[in-house]
Motif scaffolding. Structure first.
Motif, PDB file in Angstrom:
ATOM      1  N   HIS A  36       8.102  -5.822   5.022  1.00  0.00           N
ATOM      2  CA  HIS A  36       7.966  -5.899   3.498  1.00  0.00           C
ATOM      3  C   HIS A  36       6.641  -6.428   3.123  1.00  0.00           C
ATOM      4  CE1 HIS A  36       8.485  -8.735  -0.147  1.00  0.00           C
ATOM      5  NE2 HIS A  36       9.724  -7.937  -0.293  1.00  0.00           N
ATOM      6  N   LEU A  37       5.777  -7.126   3.740  1.00  0.00           N
ATOM      7  CA  LEU A  37       4.402  -7.416   3.337  1.00  0.00           C
ATOM      8  C   LEU A  37       3.687  -6.255   3.461  1.00  0.00           C
ATOM      9  CD1 LEU A  37       4.052 -10.911   4.954  1.00  0.00           C
ATOM     10  CD2 LEU A  37       4.395 -10.468   2.786  1.00  0.00           C
ATOM     11  N   LEU A  42       0.600  -1.820   0.637  1.00  0.00           N
ATOM     12  CA  LEU A  42       0.398  -0.508   0.385  1.00  0.00           C
ATOM     13  C   LEU A  42       0.599   0.032  -1.077  1.00  0.00           C
ATOM     14  CD1 LEU A  42       2.065   1.302   3.251  1.00  0.00           C
ATOM     15  CD2 LEU A  42      -0.110   1.319   2.520  1.00  0.00           C
ATOM     16  N   ALA A  43       1.570  -0.783  -1.699  1.00  0.00           N
ATOM     17  CA  ALA A  43       2.037  -0.665  -3.179  1.00  0.00           C
ATOM     18  C   ALA A  43       0.793  -0.987  -4.011  1.00  0.00           C
ATOM     19  CB  ALA A  43       3.322  -1.270  -3.561  1.00  0.00           C
ATOM     20  N   GLU A  44       0.345  -2.294  -3.580  1.00  0.00           N
ATOM     21  CA  GLU A  44      -0.812  -2.739  -4.508  1.00  0.00           C
ATOM     22  C   GLU A  44      -2.195  -1.878  -4.418  1.00  0.00           C
ATOM     23  OE1 GLU A  44      -3.750  -6.891  -4.063  1.00  0.00           O
ATOM     24  OE2 GLU A  44      -1.265  -6.999  -4.339  1.00  0.00           O
ATOM     25  N   THR A  45      -2.389  -1.158  -3.195  1.00  0.00           N
ATOM     26  CA  THR A  45      -3.449  -0.388  -3.023  1.00  0.00           C
ATOM     27  C   THR A  45      -3.229   0.908  -3.819  1.00  0.00           C
ATOM     28  OG1 THR A  45      -3.745  -1.046  -0.888  1.00  0.00           O
ATOM     29  CG2 THR A  45      -4.527   0.922  -1.355  1.00  0.00           C
ATOM     30  N   ASN A  50      -4.613   3.932  -8.788  1.00  0.00           N
ATOM     31  CA  ASN A  50      -4.333   4.585 -10.073  1.00  0.00           C
ATOM     32  C   ASN A  50      -5.244   3.958 -11.182  1.00  0.00           C
ATOM     33  OD1 ASN A  50      -2.228   6.221  -9.108  1.00  0.00           O
ATOM     34  ND2 ASN A  50      -0.771   4.700  -9.279  1.00  0.00           N
ATOM     35  N   ARG A  51      -5.480   2.708 -11.142  1.00  0.00           N
ATOM     36  CA  ARG A  51      -6.357   1.848 -12.157  1.00  0.00           C
ATOM     37  C   ARG A  51      -7.718   2.453 -12.042  1.00  0.00           C
ATOM     38  NH1 ARG A  51      -5.439  -3.350 -10.591  1.00  0.00           N
ATOM     39  NH2 ARG A  51      -3.428  -3.161  -9.754  1.00  0.00           N
ATOM     40  N   PHE A  52      -8.268   2.791 -10.862  1.00  0.00           N
ATOM     41  CA  PHE A  52      -9.617   3.178 -10.757  1.00  0.00           C
ATOM     42  C   PHE A  52      -9.698   4.910 -11.381  1.00  0.00           C
ATOM     43  CE2 PHE A  52     -10.383   0.101  -7.271  1.00  0.00           C
ATOM     44  CZ  PHE A  52     -10.785  -0.814  -8.200  1.00  0.00           C
TER      45      PHE A  52
END
Length: 72
Positions: A36-37, A42-45, A50-52
């Motif tokens: 889960h962690l 991975l989702a945060e990465t 996407n933001r960059f």
């Protein structure tokens, strides 16, 4: 004959099975927590990428003069 062997008292060890499951369950829960962690990381990465990418496209779009095909 074989069924009688499986039904005798010495063939049954429920307390051993419960002890084994009692040790296995916390280990499985720790593995689930680790997965889960890792999935959250991975989702945060992916969100950061996407933001960059969005920031780069906005920066590139704003600094590059727009030329239409009619002007050429």
């Amino acid at each position: 004959m074989a069924l009688q062997v499986l039904r005798t008292d010495f063939a049954r060890r429920p307390h051993l099975a419960e002890d084994a499951l009692g040790r296995q369950m916390p280990a499985l829960l720790r593995q689930l927590k680790a997965v889960h962690l890792a999935a959250d990381d991975l989702a945060e990465t992916g969100d950061d990428r996407n933001r960059f990418a969005d920031a780069r496209s906005r920066t590139t779009g704003s600094t590059t003069p727009a030329t239409s095909t009619a002007e050429k």
